[in-house]
Design a protein around this motif. Sequence first.
Motif, mmCIF file in Angstrom:
data_model
loop_
_atom_site.group_PDB
_atom_site.id
_atom_site.type_symbol
_atom_site.label_atom_id
_atom_site.label_comp_id
_atom_site.label_asym_id
_atom_site.label_seq_id
_atom_site.Cartn_x
_atom_site.Cartn_y
_atom_site.Cartn_z
ATOM 1 N N ILE A 13 0.812 -1.218 0.000
ATOM 2 C CA ILE A 13 0.000 0.000 0.000
ATOM 3 C C ILE A 13 0.845 1.267 0.000
ATOM 4 C CG2 ILE A 13 -1.649 1.323 1.395
ATOM 5 C CD1 ILE A 13 -2.717 -1.444 2.351
ATOM 6 N N GLN B 211 -1.508 7.936 0.077
ATOM 7 C CA GLN B 211 -1.267 6.618 -0.511
ATOM 8 C C GLN B 211 -2.276 5.589 -0.008
ATOM 9 O OE1 GLN B 211 2.707 5.086 -1.135
ATOM 10 N NE2 GLN B 211 3.619 7.019 -0.457
ATOM 11 N N ASN C 230 -4.699 3.297 -2.310
ATOM 12 C CA ASN C 230 -4.272 1.911 -2.531
ATOM 13 C C ASN C 230 -4.851 0.869 -1.585
ATOM 14 O OD1 ASN C 230 -2.515 2.946 -4.540
ATOM 15 N ND2 ASN C 230 -0.921 3.328 -3.019
#
Length: 250
Positions: free
Chosen positions: A190, A230, A234
Amino acid sequence: MDISHLSQSASQQGVYSNGSARIVRETRIDAGVQISEVPSVVYHGAKDNPLNTGGHVIDKIYKMPQESHEATNARLDEMMVALSTGVATASAGLKRTYEMAMESLSPDLQEKDWGFSVSNGSLVISEGSDALSTEDRATLKDALSIADVEYQANQVASTMIRALELDRGPAGVSNGIGRFDVSQGNFGDIVDLRSYLQVHEPGGSYDLNPIDPTDYERHFPYGGRALLDQISANAPIGYAKPADFGLISL
């Protein structure tokens, strides 16, 4: 993502409704107490002792563990400290060790597009737009390991994961940042920590032009927000609060 709006106030009410039924609870949920049923009434329009429901029919019962305002505030305070000071301190350590590792690499390998992170406590190397040979990977892993990047990367990961857990609270679900499923096992899939460090470098989206460039902790006051960029892009959503949260089937 603005972390100043990521969690509800301890005094904000939670409202759960199925359209015709509506239950409001005043407090959130506490890890330190046992789950107990909230005294409830099932009302279907009886003529004797009618319940004042404001025009709604109560046909569902919910059970909620109770969380005091003090416990809620303490939990949310800990979460915000983790996202700010906690992430900044861990990130400063990561930046120092990462720069040590970079100094030991050849200019060619420094310029290549690659990333790193941690998964289950272990350092992982990822390719970007440039292919990495087996030798490249070994060189990168050795340089990062010798500089102690793995330990510092795990500090960042653990701090961020803890913040998400705190947002979920004792119920284990959240409509805020805690809804994202980020763990020690999938963190490396991730979050790319090299990319995370780069957005704080000169010209990066989180470059704050600190007065003292060597005061690394001041580079990361919004580190939690940068990590959430992020994560929100993700990570799977594994802990969202369901619409029928707390419902007892009748």
